[in-house]
Design a protein around this motif. Structure first.
Motif, mmCIF file in Angstrom:
data_model
loop_
_atom_site.group_PDB
_atom_site.id
_atom_site.type_symbol
_atom_site.label_atom_id
_atom_site.label_comp_id
_atom_site.label_asym_id
_atom_site.label_seq_id
_atom_site.Cartn_x
_atom_site.Cartn_y
_atom_site.Cartn_z
ATOM 1 N N ALA A 307 0.923 -1.290 -0.230
ATOM 2 C CA ALA A 307 0.082 0.065 -0.050
ATOM 3 C C ALA A 307 0.875 1.276 0.025
ATOM 4 O O ALA A 307 1.562 1.445 0.845
ATOM 5 C CB ALA A 307 -1.024 0.078 1.051
ATOM 6 N N ASN A 309 1.329 5.001 0.111
ATOM 7 C CA ASN A 309 0.682 6.168 0.565
ATOM 8 C C ASN A 309 1.336 7.461 0.074
ATOM 9 O O ASN A 309 1.059 8.692 0.837
ATOM 10 C CB ASN A 309 0.369 6.325 2.176
ATOM 11 N N GLN A 313 -0.807 6.748 -4.539
ATOM 12 C CA GLN A 313 -2.094 6.345 -3.714
ATOM 13 C C GLN A 313 -2.695 5.112 -4.412
ATOM 14 O O GLN A 313 -3.795 5.098 -4.647
ATOM 15 C CB GLN A 313 -3.126 7.560 -3.835
ATOM 16 N N VAL A 315 -2.285 0.564 -4.407
ATOM 17 C CA VAL A 315 -1.763 -0.827 -4.027
ATOM 18 C C VAL A 315 -0.819 -1.361 -5.138
ATOM 19 O O VAL A 315 -1.301 -1.501 -6.422
ATOM 20 C CB VAL A 315 -2.692 -1.700 -3.830
ATOM 21 N N PHE A 350 -8.022 6.050 -4.016
ATOM 22 C CA PHE A 350 -7.698 5.728 -2.794
ATOM 23 C C PHE A 350 -7.367 7.137 -1.872
ATOM 24 O O PHE A 350 -6.878 7.988 -2.821
ATOM 25 C CB PHE A 350 -6.674 4.590 -2.532
ATOM 26 N N LEU A 353 -3.832 5.539 2.342
ATOM 27 C CA LEU A 353 -3.774 4.250 2.537
ATOM 28 C C LEU A 353 -3.155 3.766 3.869
ATOM 29 O O LEU A 353 -2.014 4.377 4.123
ATOM 30 C CB LEU A 353 -2.980 3.349 1.413
ATOM 31 N N VAL A 356 -3.609 -3.057 3.520
ATOM 32 C CA VAL A 356 -4.005 -4.034 2.481
ATOM 33 C C VAL A 356 -3.954 -5.384 2.986
ATOM 34 O O VAL A 356 -3.130 -5.704 3.587
ATOM 35 C CB VAL A 356 -2.961 -3.834 1.347
ATOM 36 N N VAL A 366 -8.773 -2.802 0.978
ATOM 37 C CA VAL A 366 -7.804 -1.717 1.278
ATOM 38 C C VAL A 366 -8.428 -0.988 2.438
ATOM 39 O O VAL A 366 -9.855 -0.671 2.229
ATOM 40 C CB VAL A 366 -7.709 -0.959 -0.096
ATOM 41 N N THR A 368 -8.486 2.907 4.178
ATOM 42 C CA THR A 368 -7.718 4.507 4.131
ATOM 43 C C THR A 368 -8.304 5.206 5.352
ATOM 44 O O THR A 368 -9.449 4.972 6.023
ATOM 45 C CB THR A 368 -7.963 5.146 2.626
#
Length: 753
Positions: A307, A309, A313, A315, A350, A353, A356, A366, A368
């Motif tokens: 994931a 972040n 944004q 996976v 997303f 995040l 996952v 997922v 967030t």
């Protein structure tokens, strides 16, 4: 603090006991008190026929469930059950269980009585392992083995039954746990199921950054101690440990090796791969420079899922090719919610995040929270989501817990559109209760506008007032403690749904101390002079006068754009709207600050709500015969007075006593007040809304939460937690902040003619 509603006590005596003419030093006028209605007779309070609904949460608690307000970690069982963890949920659902778009329950024992949640969770076929903390409430909780000694804090792992997460799964170990063996007290049972990882001073930084489990082993990322530890999953006895730099999330591979995110609190976390014995392997993938790895998992194909972040944004999928893992795909739109129409939510868009996971058939899950794992309490206010996608990438289901310490205000520029502190929703009022809302916009652009004060000045986004000035919509946000005011503008063509930081009126120094480039101390104003949404040093103005905006509980923005600031003991400040500058910002200047002295009969003020169209002011506070009680410091006060002709020849129309019974259970006072259409709306901390006719002051009735929301409301915990909107058909929408279960109440009421 969450609280259920109870019996209501409301009185309307309306006896004006003190009528005094006051000369006002800060203005050129004085109040003459000609009273059109000095006595508002009490009448039995009736419950109004209002429909209860809500916005911002998948479930409204009508069936006893809700989606938690923050999710910072997930673990997925093979059958698709998702186990979550987070530092805080207002009603104690820090560690919850979801499946197929429904909340199945929560673990408990992670909230209050020294308990707290955490940022890690893992499962095997028997147990759920939850990272938790145990404190002693500043030494007030004392029992050996159950709570740490005074001045200490435990960080560890709570083991629970996977088929009933509320049920502790005790294990033997240590003198303290043996001493509790026969103790049936629920807290003793939790203590026997708790593995202490760190015993540290109460103020020491601690974290379990990751957990991973098989049926025989439990791995713990001891972030603060820079090591990974291995335990027996049944005995919970420590077997081994090895050094790892600030380890975060970890994932156990089928061959017994362990994947880990290391340097997890840095700007660019790395991926590390360890053998079962802790030897560092050399096949871990290198992430792109701007990637921020937040979580890691493996699927049945042996692919590595990360994931990210960072700005992507997404996976990311990594597949082993030869001796190394290489990126082989991604789930989610690149840029997430900030791509395309910035701030527009949707599948695979997303936003922040945090987790996952994958089930046995390849469905991906997922989580967030709008910001990320390590960003403090604001993760509990930017909006939690939990989503499931098929192996092919199609959305299967989604859970949303989007609001916390938040209110709502109808968008004056669009029909059936409503703003909260940093979101926009669209309404279809033909749908059943709780289904009328659709999440339409996320307002906080942390990549484009990183100086946004929501990330620097507040724990949570704030309470909204939306106004339409010269054909443009502006959003004004007060914070939870009414210290300062934030102003935002919009540019749909350039920024989509994002709110552009436009202005700030600061109060005390401490709440705004993290604003970039701010002047020393408080009592300043900022305006975005160059239009970039950044806080440049030359854009601040100090208050040069002696009339200080600092202090008080009341903020109000009228329909003409004037800002009203209610000081407890210094009167009512009016900051006049000065038009729109070339960058599109509303302008205000301390030179246009006017102060009205405390009007009789008040001795202390709390709120002032001004109707610009009729020049009418509604003021609340305390009087000599209904004095302030320091135990109830957020309330609006015990009296409400309407003043007609406020700007020219102010006259009292009526004075009414507001509900005030501090012995009632629950407490019966008023914490928020607003005016709309023909009515004044005053909300109690337990969420019940008293409705008064604005012309006579007589109470029409009270709106109570109905069966759609479990006949329950959490504590209204903010000074600006109620708003109302009159629709063209005469129906009123009344919005109330609801602390407990991640939503804003929406009451629908049509007065009887």
């Amino acid at each position: 603090m969450a609280s259920e509603r109870g019996c209501l006590i409301g009185t309307l005596e309306g006896n004006l006991r003190r009528i005094v003419s006051l000369g006002l030093a800060c203005t050129c006028w004085c109040i003459g008190f000609a009273l059109a209605a000095t006595n508002v007779e009490a009448a039995p309070v009736r419950v109004l026929d209002a429909k209860s609904s809500w916005i911002g949460n998948t479930s409204g608690f009508g069936d006893g469930t809700w989606t938690q307000i923050n999710i910072t970690a997930i673990a997925v069982a093979p059958d698709g059950r998702v186990f979550t963890n987070s530092p805080w949920d207002e009603s104690g659902a820090e560690a919850s269980v979801y499946r197929d778009g429904k909340m199945l329950g929560f673990a408990g024992g992670t909230h209050g009585w020294g308990g707290s949640g955490g940022n890690a969770v893992a499962v095997n076929s028997h147990h759920v392992f939850i990272a938790t903390g145990v404190g002693n409430e500043k030494g007030h909780l004392v029992k050996e083995g159950v709570w740490p000694p005074s001045g200490r804090h435990w960080i560890g792992v709570s083991r629970r039954d996977i088929d009933d997460v509320k049920r502790p799964a005790p294990f033997d170990g240590g003198v303290a746990k043996q001493a509790l063996a026969g103790d049936k007290d629920p807290r003793a049972m939790l203590a026997r199921s708790f593995l202490t990882i760190d015993d540290a001073p109460g103020d020491a930084p601690q974290e379990i950054g990751g957990l991973a489990a098989s049926d025989s082993l439990l791995y713990v990322a001891n972030t603060a101690q820079d090591r990974i530890e291995r335990y027996g999953a049944q005995s919970m006895e420590k077997q081994a440990q090895w050094s790892a730099p600030q380890p975060g999330r970890i994932a156990l591979a089928s061959d017994g090796s362990l994947w880990a995110i290391v340097e997890s609190h840095g700007d660019n976390p790395r991926i590390a791969h360890y053998s079962a014995s802790g030897r560092l392997l050399d096949d871990a993938p290198r992430l792109q420079e701007n990637s921020v790895a937040a979580d890691i998992a493996l699927d049945q194909q042996g692919r590595l899922l990360i994931a990210d972040n960072g700005p992507r944004q997404q996976v990311l999928f990594f597949t082993k090719e030869g001796s190394a893992y290489r990126e082989s795909g991604a789930l989610g739109e690149r840029g997430g919610i900030f791509s395309g129409i910035a701030g527009k939510p949707g599948p695979k868009r997303f936003n922040g995040l945090t987790g996952v996971g994958v089930d046995a058939v390849g469905n991906v899950y997922v989580s967030t929270n709008g910001i990320g794992v390590h960003d403090g309490p604001i993760g509990a206010g930017l909006g939690a989501t939990l989503e499931s996608y098929s192996p092919g990438g199609a959305l299967r289901w989604q859970m949303q817990g989007l609001l916390f310490v938040d209110g709502a205000w109808m968008d004056p520029g669009r029909p059936d559109s409503v703003y909260t502190g940093n979101k926009r929703f669209e309404l279809d009022l033909s749908k059943p209760a709780g289904q009328e809302w659709t999440y339409a916009g996320f307002l906080s652009g942390r990549f484009k506008y990183p100086d946004d004060p929501v990330f620097h000045a507040d724990q949570w986004p704030g309470l909204p007032i939306a106004r339409r000035l010269e054909g443009r919509t502006f959003l004004y946000l007060t914070d939870m403690y009414a210290d300062h005011l934030k102003i935002y503008r919009f540019d749909e063509k350039r920024d989509g749904e994002l709110a552009i930081p436009s202005g700030v009126i600061a109060g005390r120094p401490v709440p705004v101390q993290n604003i970039p480039n701010r002047p020393e101390g408080g009592e300043w104003m900022w305006r975005d002079l160059n239009g970039d949404g950044r806080f440049d040093a030359r854009e601040f103005t100090r208050n040069p006068g002696t009339a200080l905006v600092t202090g008080g509980w009341g903020w109000w923005v009228d329909t003409k754009g004037d800002i009203w600031r209610t000081s407890d003991v210094k009167g009512i400040h009016r900051l006049r709207y000065g038009g729109i500058d070339k960058q599109g910002n509303p302008t205000y200047d301390y030179a246009n600050l006017q102060t009205y002295a405390i009007p009789a009969p008040f001795t202390e003020l709390r709120r002032a709500v001004y109707d610009a169209e009729s020049d009418t002011m509604y003021v609340t506070g305390y009087t000599s015969d209904a004095p302030y009680d320091r135990r109830y410091w957020k309330e609006v006060g015990r009296r409400l007075v309407r003043y007609d002709h406020w700007s020219s020849d102010p006259r009292i129309r009526y004075s009414i006593d507001l509900p005030w019974d501090t012995q009632a259970k629950p407490l019966s006072t008023v914490i928020g007040v607003t005016m709309e259409g023909q009515y004044v709306f005053a909300v109690e901390p337990v969420g019940d809304v008293h409705v008064y006719d604005k012309d006579s002051g007589k109470e029409v009735g009270v709106i109570e939460p109905g069966p759609e929301v479990g006949r329950a409301s959490g504590w209204v915990d903010v000074p600006n937690g109620v708003s109302a909107h009159r629709r063209s058909n005469g129906e009123y929408l009344v919005f109330v902040e609801e602390d407990a279960r991640g939503k804003v109440m929406m009451y629908r009421w049509t007065p009887k003619s």
